[in-house]
Each structure stands twice: as C-alpha cells, then as structure tokens.
Design a protein around this motif. Sequence first.
Motif, PDB file in Angstrom:
ATOM      1  N   ARG A  51       0.843  -1.188   0.000  1.00 19.73           N
ATOM      2  CA  ARG A  51       0.000   0.000   0.000  1.00 19.73           C
ATOM      3  C   ARG A  51       0.888   1.253   0.000  1.00 19.73           C
ATOM      4  NH1 ARG A  51      -2.991  -3.904  -0.589  1.00 19.73           N
ATOM      5  NH2 ARG A  51      -5.125  -4.059   0.226  1.00 19.73           N
ATOM      6  N   PRO A  52       0.539   2.264  -0.835  1.00 23.87           N
ATOM      7  CA  PRO A  52       1.343   3.494  -0.871  1.00 23.87           C
ATOM      8  C   PRO A  52       0.871   4.497   0.177  1.00 23.87           C
ATOM      9  CG  PRO A  52      -0.326   3.556  -2.582  1.00 23.87           C
ATOM     10  CD  PRO A  52      -0.516   2.254  -1.858  1.00 23.87           C
ATOM     11  N   PHE A  53       1.839   5.183   0.810  1.00 27.86           N
ATOM     12  CA  PHE A  53       1.530   6.233   1.776  1.00 27.86           C
ATOM     13  C   PHE A  53       2.526   7.378   1.611  1.00 27.86           C
ATOM     14  CE2 PHE A  53       0.172   2.237   3.709  1.00 27.86           C
ATOM     15  CZ  PHE A  53      -1.143   2.533   4.034  1.00 27.86           C
ATOM     16  N   GLY A  54       2.019   8.598   1.614  1.00 28.27           N
ATOM     17  CA  GLY A  54       2.893   9.760   1.572  1.00 28.27           C
ATOM     18  C   GLY A  54       3.699   9.880   2.858  1.00 28.27           C
ATOM     19  N   ILE A  76       3.843   8.128   8.819  1.00 28.81           N
ATOM     20  CA  ILE A  76       2.813   8.176   7.787  1.00 28.81           C
ATOM     21  C   ILE A  76       1.483   8.533   8.453  1.00 28.81           C
ATOM     22  CG2 ILE A  76       3.954   6.533   6.251  1.00 28.81           C
ATOM     23  CD1 ILE A  76       2.013   4.380   7.246  1.00 28.81           C
ATOM     24  N   LEU A  77       0.615   9.136   7.684  1.00 25.81           N
ATOM     25  CA  LEU A  77      -0.725   9.486   8.137  1.00 25.81           C
ATOM     26  C   LEU A  77      -1.692   8.767   7.206  1.00 25.81           C
ATOM     27  CD1 LEU A  77      -2.134  11.518  10.178  1.00 25.81           C
ATOM     28  CD2 LEU A  77      -2.294  13.083   8.249  1.00 25.81           C
ATOM     29  N   TYR A  78      -2.624   7.989   7.758  1.00 22.76           N
ATOM     30  CA  TYR A  78      -3.490   7.199   6.884  1.00 22.76           C
ATOM     31  C   TYR A  78      -4.911   7.132   7.420  1.00 22.76           C
ATOM     32  CZ  TYR A  78      -2.804   3.304  10.211  1.00 22.76           C
ATOM     33  OH  TYR A  78      -2.771   2.520  11.345  1.00 22.76           O
ATOM     34  N   GLY A 122      -8.611  16.419   3.190  1.00 21.08           N
ATOM     35  CA  GLY A 122      -8.675  15.137   3.872  1.00 21.08           C
ATOM     36  C   GLY A 122      -7.302  14.544   4.105  1.00 21.08           C
ATOM     37  N   ILE A 123      -7.140  13.264   3.732  1.00 23.23           N
ATOM     38  CA  ILE A 123      -5.862  12.581   3.939  1.00 23.23           C
ATOM     39  C   ILE A 123      -4.788  13.131   3.001  1.00 23.23           C
ATOM     40  CG2 ILE A 123      -6.173  10.695   2.293  1.00 23.23           C
ATOM     41  CD1 ILE A 123      -4.811  10.502   5.920  1.00 23.23           C
ATOM     42  N   GLY A 124      -5.175  13.976   2.028  1.00 20.56           N
ATOM     43  CA  GLY A 124      -4.200  14.645   1.173  1.00 20.56           C
ATOM     44  C   GLY A 124      -3.279  15.575   1.941  1.00 20.56           C
ATOM     45  N   LEU A 125      -3.609  15.814   3.197  1.00 21.96           N
ATOM     46  CA  LEU A 125      -2.734  16.629   4.047  1.00 21.96           C
ATOM     47  C   LEU A 125      -1.401  15.934   4.296  1.00 21.96           C
ATOM     48  CD1 LEU A 125      -2.917  19.272   5.875  1.00 21.96           C
ATOM     49  CD2 LEU A 125      -3.363  17.691   7.748  1.00 21.96           C
ATOM     50  N   ALA A 126      -1.360  14.601   4.156  1.00 28.03           N
ATOM     51  CA  ALA A 126      -0.224  13.796   4.603  1.00 28.03           C
ATOM     52  C   ALA A 126       1.150  14.300   4.147  1.00 28.03           C
ATOM     53  CB  ALA A 126      -0.428  12.340   4.204  1.00 28.03           C
ATOM     54  N   PRO A 127       1.387  14.560   2.853  1.00 26.24           N
ATOM     55  CA  PRO A 127       2.739  14.959   2.454  1.00 26.24           C
ATOM     56  C   PRO A 127       3.073  16.426   2.719  1.00 26.24           C
ATOM     57  CG  PRO A 127       1.355  14.830   0.532  1.00 26.24           C
ATOM     58  CD  PRO A 127       0.511  14.380   1.682  1.00 26.24           C
ATOM     59  N   LEU A 128       2.098  17.208   3.192  1.00 27.03           N
ATOM     60  CA  LEU A 128       2.321  18.648   3.322  1.00 27.03           C
ATOM     61  C   LEU A 128       3.011  19.039   4.617  1.00 27.03           C
ATOM     62  CD1 LEU A 128      -1.046  20.015   1.870  1.00 27.03           C
ATOM     63  CD2 LEU A 128       1.136  19.620   0.697  1.00 27.03           C
ATOM     64  N   TYR A 129       2.938  18.186   5.638  1.00 27.75           N
ATOM     65  CA  TYR A 129       3.591  18.538   6.905  1.00 27.75           C
ATOM     66  C   TYR A 129       5.115  18.534   6.755  1.00 27.75           C
ATOM     67  CZ  TYR A 129       4.927  18.530  11.809  1.00 27.75           C
ATOM     68  OH  TYR A 129       5.501  18.853  13.022  1.00 27.75           O
ATOM     69  N   TYR A 130       5.644  17.491   6.144  1.00 30.13           N
ATOM     70  CA  TYR A 130       7.094  17.420   5.936  1.00 30.13           C
ATOM     71  C   TYR A 130       7.556  18.561   5.039  1.00 30.13           C
ATOM     72  CZ  TYR A 130      11.645  15.109   5.162  1.00 30.13           C
ATOM     73  OH  TYR A 130      12.988  14.798   5.098  1.00 30.13           O
ATOM     74  N   LEU A 131       6.743  18.909   4.038  1.00 29.90           N
ATOM     75  CA  LEU A 131       7.060  20.054   3.187  1.00 29.90           C
ATOM     76  C   LEU A 131       7.078  21.336   3.995  1.00 29.90           C
ATOM     77  CD1 LEU A 131       7.438  21.367   0.361  1.00 29.90           C
ATOM     78  CD2 LEU A 131       4.936  21.407   0.176  1.00 29.90           C
ATOM     79  N   ALA A 132       6.085  21.531   4.846  1.00 30.60           N
ATOM     80  CA  ALA A 132       6.025  22.751   5.661  1.00 30.60           C
ATOM     81  C   ALA A 132       7.249  22.873   6.557  1.00 30.60           C
ATOM     82  CB  ALA A 132       4.748  22.750   6.498  1.00 30.60           C
ATOM     83  N   ARG A 133       7.680  21.762   7.144  1.00 28.57           N
ATOM     84  CA  ARG A 133       8.866  21.806   8.016  1.00 28.57           C
ATOM     85  C   ARG A 133      10.104  22.270   7.260  1.00 28.57           C
ATOM     86  NH1 ARG A 133      11.733  18.683  10.826  1.00 28.57           N
ATOM     87  NH2 ARG A 133      11.237  16.577  10.109  1.00 28.57           N
ATOM     88  N   PRO A 203      -8.147  14.989  -3.102  1.00 32.03           N
ATOM     89  CA  PRO A 203      -8.962  14.310  -4.120  1.00 32.03           C
ATOM     90  C   PRO A 203      -8.933  15.053  -5.454  1.00 32.03           C
ATOM     91  CG  PRO A 203     -10.350  15.416  -2.499  1.00 32.03           C
ATOM     92  CD  PRO A 203      -8.959  15.485  -1.975  1.00 32.03           C
ATOM     93  N   MET A 204      -9.156  14.318  -6.521  1.00 37.82           N
ATOM     94  CA  MET A 204      -9.035  14.896  -7.863  1.00 37.82           C
ATOM     95  C   MET A 204      -9.940  16.105  -8.099  1.00 37.82           C
ATOM     96  SD  MET A 204      -7.262  14.871 -10.563  1.00 37.82           S
ATOM     97  CE  MET A 204      -6.380  13.319 -10.521  1.00 37.82           C
ATOM     98  N   PRO A 205     -11.202  16.115  -7.649  1.00 37.19           N
ATOM     99  CA  PRO A 205     -12.014  17.327  -7.868  1.00 37.19           C
ATOM    100  C   PRO A 205     -11.393  18.572  -7.244  1.00 37.19           C
ATOM    101  CG  PRO A 205     -13.435  15.496  -7.285  1.00 37.19           C
ATOM    102  CD  PRO A 205     -12.020  15.020  -7.073  1.00 37.19           C
ATOM    103  N   MET A 206     -10.790  18.416  -6.064  1.00 42.38           N
ATOM    104  CA  MET A 206     -10.130  19.556  -5.435  1.00 42.38           C
ATOM    105  C   MET A 206      -8.918  20.005  -6.248  1.00 42.38           C
ATOM    106  SD  MET A 206      -8.030  19.906  -1.862  1.00 42.38           S
ATOM    107  CE  MET A 206      -6.461  19.755  -2.761  1.00 42.38           C
ATOM    108  N   LEU A 207      -8.136  19.032  -6.725  1.00 45.93           N
ATOM    109  CA  LEU A 207      -6.943  19.377  -7.498  1.00 45.93           C
ATOM    110  C   LEU A 207      -7.311  20.044  -8.815  1.00 45.93           C
ATOM    111  CD1 LEU A 207      -4.620  16.279  -6.933  1.00 45.93           C
ATOM    112  CD2 LEU A 207      -4.625  18.479  -5.722  1.00 45.93           C
ATOM    113  N   LYS A 208      -8.402  19.605  -9.435  1.00 44.70           N
ATOM    114  CA  LYS A 208      -8.855  20.261 -10.672  1.00 44.70           C
ATOM    115  C   LYS A 208      -9.220  21.717 -10.397  1.00 44.70           C
ATOM    116  CE  LYS A 208     -10.576  16.243 -13.227  1.00 44.70           C
ATOM    117  NZ  LYS A 208     -11.770  15.597 -13.832  1.00 44.70           N
TER     118      LYS A 208
END
Length: 271
Positions: A51-54, A76-78, A122-133, A203-208
């Motif tokens: 399973r993939p996790f950011g 990881i955040l899941y 939602g769970i799309g927040l996962a990779p943004l914390y490490y980026l923010a740091r 989610p894709m609608p948000m990214l669009k």
Amino acid sequence: MQFKAMIISNREVSPGYFRMRMTAPPEMKDARPGQFVMVRVRNAIDPLLRRPFGIFDIGINEAEYPGQGPQVYLEILYKVVGKGTETLSTYHHGDHLDILAPLGTGFAADTPDEEKILVGGGIGLAPLYYLARKLVDKHRVRLFIGGRNRDDILCVTEFERLGVETYVATDDGTLGDRGFVTEVMERHLLAEQRAKTIFACGPMPMLKAVAEISRRTGTPCQVSLEAYMACGMGACLGCVVKGKEHAEDSPDYRCVCKDGPVFDFSQLLWI
C-alpha cells in the motif's frame, strides 16, 4: 531501499485516521517532501499488494534505552478505508513492517517566491507537513485544509506549532468556513499581490479546482496525485494519468508512482 521498520507508535488522531511512527535507516533523511513509501501490511498472501503512503514526517527520535544512539524515524498518516489500512490500524509498538522507500518525485520547493501556499483535502494533508517543516525557516507558509466535516481536519496544532498560518473549511461548516477549501484559498490568493507558489494534495475534484485557479491567476502550482498503485516503480502501469499532450491518436500517459506523484499542474490534462 527495502528495510524492516519497527513501529514506535500508531495512534488514532481523528475517527478513522491514524498517525504511525516507525524506525527508518539513516538514508531516509535524504527523502524529499512529496515522496512516498510502499508498505507490506502483512507477511501473507492476502492482502497481496503493498500500500502506498505519503511521507508525513522524518526526524530523529531520542534513544529509548541507555547506550542507544539517536534513531531516525518515519511517519505516515493514513485513513482506514479497506483491508490493508484496517490491518495497519491494529499494529502496536514493537511490531514490524516491510517498507520500500523513498519512491517517486517530490515537490520542487526551492522556488524563489516570497510565499508558499499549501492546500490539503482530507488525507491529502499527509505529504504537506514534511514540506512545511522544510519551508518555514525561509518562507511565509500558509496552509488551507478542507474536509467534509470536522473529523476530516487533521493535525492543525502540529502545523501551527511550526509557525504555519492555517485556514480551515468544511463542507458542513462544523469547523472553520463553510464551503470548499479552494474558495477560501482563492480569496486569500487574490487579497495580496505577492509572488506565490501553490502546493496541493487531495482528491481529484479539489486538485482540478486548484489547477483552474492557478491557470486563471497565473500562479505556479505543483500537485501531488493520489492513485492506486501495485508496484510503486512504474513497472505495472496501473496508476497512469493523462499528460497535457494526450490525444486519441497520440497517447500521453504519466505514471503517478514514477513520474510523480508530484507534477507541475501544467503537465497534466485536466479535462
């Protein structure tokens, strides 16, 4: 790398959402924000695929026992959505997991602009914390978090402790502004005329919607896509998306796992 990780903690941070910390080799400190890991959730045939996790965070854990040196950890955040994540949620301190990491293309965060805009759904927040740091020491960072209700809004306190300005929107208005997070982001984006870059995952609608706002305002934007993945290395072609040059007579496909998961929004076909 492929390595065995020992779980340090695995706690529920909101109903159905978990934050897991595990040991990692020293080389993981070189992972870039936006990259991901592939986790084998059981030493059994079912479930078969990893399973993939950011990557939510990477840091140094203080020694647990006398004589131990500092230990690199991976977080990881899941969200529990199926058999694999349900299995992960049952693990405790001392259990072990088989990990492939770091994988994929991360965020290009060394842009020269004054301000960084992070957008997570939602769970799309996962990779943004490490980026923010990685960003807060040199840039002004603002985070926009969206979800259906207050249970989908995660780790606000953690971001605020970094010094990140945080804005929240929920579909039902149970926390923050009522409505879509992209609407809140656009209002703030237009309020100040300074150079910015947007980093988004969700989610894709948000990214669009984010991509359309970026196109309309001329704001550089990088998006991290979520996709079902079987291998994580571009071999199975199970996670392809359409590139900007795609046409019926001239296909242009990009592997989310290998070419991404982070793309410049202009490289994708959003139709």
